[in-house]
Design an enzyme around this catalytic site. Structure first.
Site, PDB file in Angstrom:
ATOM      1  N   GLY A 242      30.630-108.938 -46.318  1.00  0.00           N
ATOM      2  CA  GLY A 242      30.244-109.657 -45.112  1.00  0.00           C
ATOM      3  C   GLY A 242      28.771-109.554 -44.830  1.00  0.00           C
ATOM      4  N   ALA A 243      28.095-108.679 -45.542  1.00  0.00           N
ATOM      5  CA  ALA A 243      26.639-108.527 -45.441  1.00  0.00           C
ATOM      6  C   ALA A 243      26.115-108.153 -46.815  1.00  0.00           C
ATOM      7  CB  ALA A 243      26.267-107.455 -44.420  1.00  0.00           C
TER       8      ALA A 243
ATOM      9  N   GLY B 103      24.960-104.229 -50.183  1.00  0.00           N
ATOM     10  CA  GLY B 103      25.836-103.168 -50.654  1.00  0.00           C
ATOM     11  C   GLY B 103      25.804-101.918 -49.798  1.00  0.00           C
ATOM     12  N   THR B 104      26.287-100.820 -50.383  1.00  0.00           N
ATOM     13  CA  THR B 104      26.316 -99.533 -49.694  1.00  0.00           C
ATOM     14  C   THR B 104      24.925 -99.099 -49.272  1.00  0.00           C
ATOM     15  OG1 THR B 104      28.317 -98.765 -50.810  1.00  0.00           O
ATOM     16  CG2 THR B 104      26.811 -97.072 -49.992  1.00  0.00           C
ATOM     17  N   CYS B 105      23.956 -99.223 -50.175  1.00  0.00           N
ATOM     18  CA  CYS B 105      22.587 -98.755 -49.921  1.00  0.00           C
ATOM     19  C   CYS B 105      22.043 -99.301 -48.608  1.00  0.00           C
ATOM     20  CB  CYS B 105      21.679 -99.163 -51.077  1.00  0.00           C
ATOM     21  SG  CYS B 105      19.923 -98.910 -50.757  1.00  0.00           S
TER      22      CYS B 105
ATOM     23  N   ILE C 162      23.336 -86.320 -49.676  1.00  0.00           N
ATOM     24  CA  ILE C 162      23.883 -86.956 -48.478  1.00  0.00           C
ATOM     25  C   ILE C 162      24.178 -85.929 -47.398  1.00  0.00           C
ATOM     26  CG2 ILE C 162      25.826 -88.289 -47.587  1.00  0.00           C
ATOM     27  CD1 ILE C 162      25.981 -89.619 -50.388  1.00  0.00           C
TER      28      ILE C 162
ATOM     29  N   LYS D 276      17.852 -93.372 -43.704  1.00  0.00           N
ATOM     30  CA  LYS D 276      16.410 -93.136 -43.578  1.00  0.00           C
ATOM     31  C   LYS D 276      15.899 -93.538 -42.196  1.00  0.00           C
ATOM     32  CE  LYS D 276      16.878 -91.775 -47.649  1.00  0.00           C
ATOM     33  NZ  LYS D 276      18.346 -91.894 -47.593  1.00  0.00           N
TER      34      LYS D 276
ATOM     35  N   GLU E  63      29.172 -75.125 -49.144  1.00  0.00           N
ATOM     36  CA  GLU E  63      29.022 -75.568 -50.533  1.00  0.00           C
ATOM     37  C   GLU E  63      29.798 -74.638 -51.463  1.00  0.00           C
ATOM     38  OE1 GLU E  63      28.463 -76.972 -54.050  1.00  0.00           O
ATOM     39  OE2 GLU E  63      27.611 -78.121 -52.383  1.00  0.00           O
TER      40      GLU E  63
ATOM     41  N   HIS F 126      -9.824 -86.088 -51.391  1.00  0.00           N
ATOM     42  CA  HIS F 126      -9.825 -84.837 -50.625  1.00  0.00           C
ATOM     43  C   HIS F 126     -10.134 -85.136 -49.155  1.00  0.00           C
ATOM     44  CE1 HIS F 126     -10.498 -80.632 -49.636  1.00  0.00           C
ATOM     45  NE2 HIS F 126     -11.598 -81.013 -48.981  1.00  0.00           N
TER      46      HIS F 126
END
Length: 460
Positions: A36-37, A40-42, A179, A51, A198, A439
């Site tokens: 629908g848009a 994709g996932t990104c 993620i 972000k 983890e 610099h």
């Protein structure tokens, strides 16, 4: 029936870039997408919204550190709905941008979910389209955890964690990968207590171990709590929230944690279901990835695949490179992707960026190498901005060929580009060390790391 030179199935980064490049090369192209848009996932529930939230949350978190600059801020408040609206607008504008690019380049957009009833055929709803070649670019989705139901209300995937209407009092993140750390830091900045669980004894699996330790130290300073070496056994829902039972790896003991929300972020898996690949005889490996040859062709002639649904790094920019290389070869041109020079970036604060071999990998293969390091604490620009956590690390052969580069630090995702280009073009640590850098700039740390590999560091 409508006939095309190429039909791309999936409009994520790899798919839409492949479609546009193929059209530029003179092919008649269509791109099928059922989301629908476009993007994709990104673009919709991945890279871009995360972000946007990282940027907004960083600005909010920075308010508490302005006093050291002599700036007093009083009465600051957080409007989470406005923050989310900004994120949604960015996503919406970019998806519209892809539609504009399709129109500009003559790519037909076919809306709906695709299946492949036969080689050279793509079915969308009740319509069937024919094509000389079909490119599968269907991307990936969050990997489920056996025995754990993701309801996007209390137990979240990354999709749900991008759309919360309030900061949880306690968010537990299962998985210390890209993620989990990025979204964990977003909600930590916005007021949540965040605990990262983890299974391994370290964060960021696959990243150079020394750099991962620097990242963990910096993220701990910024409020994230880590429970390493622990596996999630179960989640129980009660009147007052969630109870997580953890198994301590190798200890034979259990622990419990109370949480308001849980984010399952243990990785991603290819999306290939519903395409009919098994019936066509397309080879898929044990992990669900479509097997392809060096031209991205599957085991069925005329059917190609790229991006997250084939083996390799599951990165948007890698998918784009796959797509361009694939369609250029289809058009009779030369296409190639050097996967050793595909960088990866974790957009936490500080950022973590990596390309090429890790030190652990070099040791495992018995490769002879030299190392150069430079801490941002000794970089003038980093000191002036207060972004002194982390370091640049360069790995090279004794004669200077760069084998890998790893950065933990502010703007690491931008700084890694110089070392990616150096590796791609065969520049040595000597070449980088003798390149004049502005610099004071963070990039001087890259130069100094290369000087250190040569035993000539000036400011270390």
């Amino acid at each position: 029936m409508s006939a095309y030179d190429l039909i791309v199935v999936g409009a994520g980064p790899g798919g839409y870039v492949a479609a546009i490049r193929a059209a530029q090369l003179g092919l008649k192209v269509a791109c099928v997408e059922g989301r629908g848009a476009l993007g994709g996932t990104c673009l919709n529930v991945g890279c871009i919204p995360s972000k946007a939230l990282l940027t907004s949350s960083a600005k909010y978190a920075e308010l508490s550190h302005l006093a050291q600059h002599g700036i007093a801020v009083e009465g600051a408040s957080l409007d989470l709905s406005a923050l989310m609206a900004r994120k949604d607008k960015i996503v919406g504008d970019l998806t519209k941008g892809i539609a504009f690019l399709f129109k500009k380049n003559g790519v037909d957009h076919i809306e709906g979910w695709a299946s492949l009833p036969a080689p050279g055929q793509v079915q969308v709803g009740g319509d069937t389209y024919t094509a000389r070649n079909i490119l599968i670019a269907t991307g990936s989705e969050p990997s489920p955890l056996p025995g754990v139901e993701i309801d996007e209300a209390d137990v979240l995937s990354s999709t749900g964690a991008l759309a919360l209407d309030a900061a949880p009092e306690h968010l537990v993140v299962i998985g210390a990968g890209v993620i989990g750390l990025e979204l964990g830091q977003v909600w930590s900045r916005l007021g949540s207590k965040v605990t990262v669980v983890e299974y391994l004894d370290r964060i960021l699996p696959g990243i150079d171990g020394e750099i991962a330790k620097l990242s963990q130290r910096a993220l701990s300073k910024r409020g994230l709590k880590f429970q390493l070496g622990r596996a999630l056994k179960s989640i129980e829902k009660g009147a007052n929230g969630l109870t997580l039972t953890l198994d301590r790896a190798g200890k034979g003991t259990e622990e419990q944690i109370e949480a308001d929300k849980v984010l399952i972020a243990i990785g991603r898996r290819p999306v290939t279901r519903g395409l009919g690949l098994e019936a066509l005889g397309v080879s898929i490996n044990a992990r669900g990835f479509i097997e392809v040859d060096e031209t991205f062709q599957t085991s069925v002639p005329g059917i190609f695949a790229i991006g997250d649904c084939v083996p390799g790094p599951m990165l948007a920019h890698k998918a784009e490179e796959d797509g361009v290389a694939c369609v250029e070869m289809l058009a009779g041109d030369h296409g190639h992707v050097d996967y050793n020079t595909v960088p990866g970036v974790v957009y936490t604060d500080p950022e973590v960026a990596s390309v090429g071999q890790t030190e652990e990998a070099l040791k495992e293969t018995g490769t002879d190498y030299i190392t150069g390091k430079f801490a941002f604490m000794a970089n003038s620009r980093a000191r002036s901005t207060g972004e002194t956590d982390g370091a640049v690390k360069v790995l090279a052969t004794p004669d200077g060929k760069i084998l890998g580069a790893h950065i933990c630090g502010a703007h690491g995702g931008d700084l890694i580009a110089e070392l990616v280009l150096a590796m791609a073009k065969g520049a040595t640590v000597e070449d980088v060390a003798r390149t004049c850098h502005a610099h004071p700039a963070m990039g001087e740390a890259v130069k100094e790391a290369c000087l250190d590999a040569l035993g000539r560091a000036i400011h270390a």
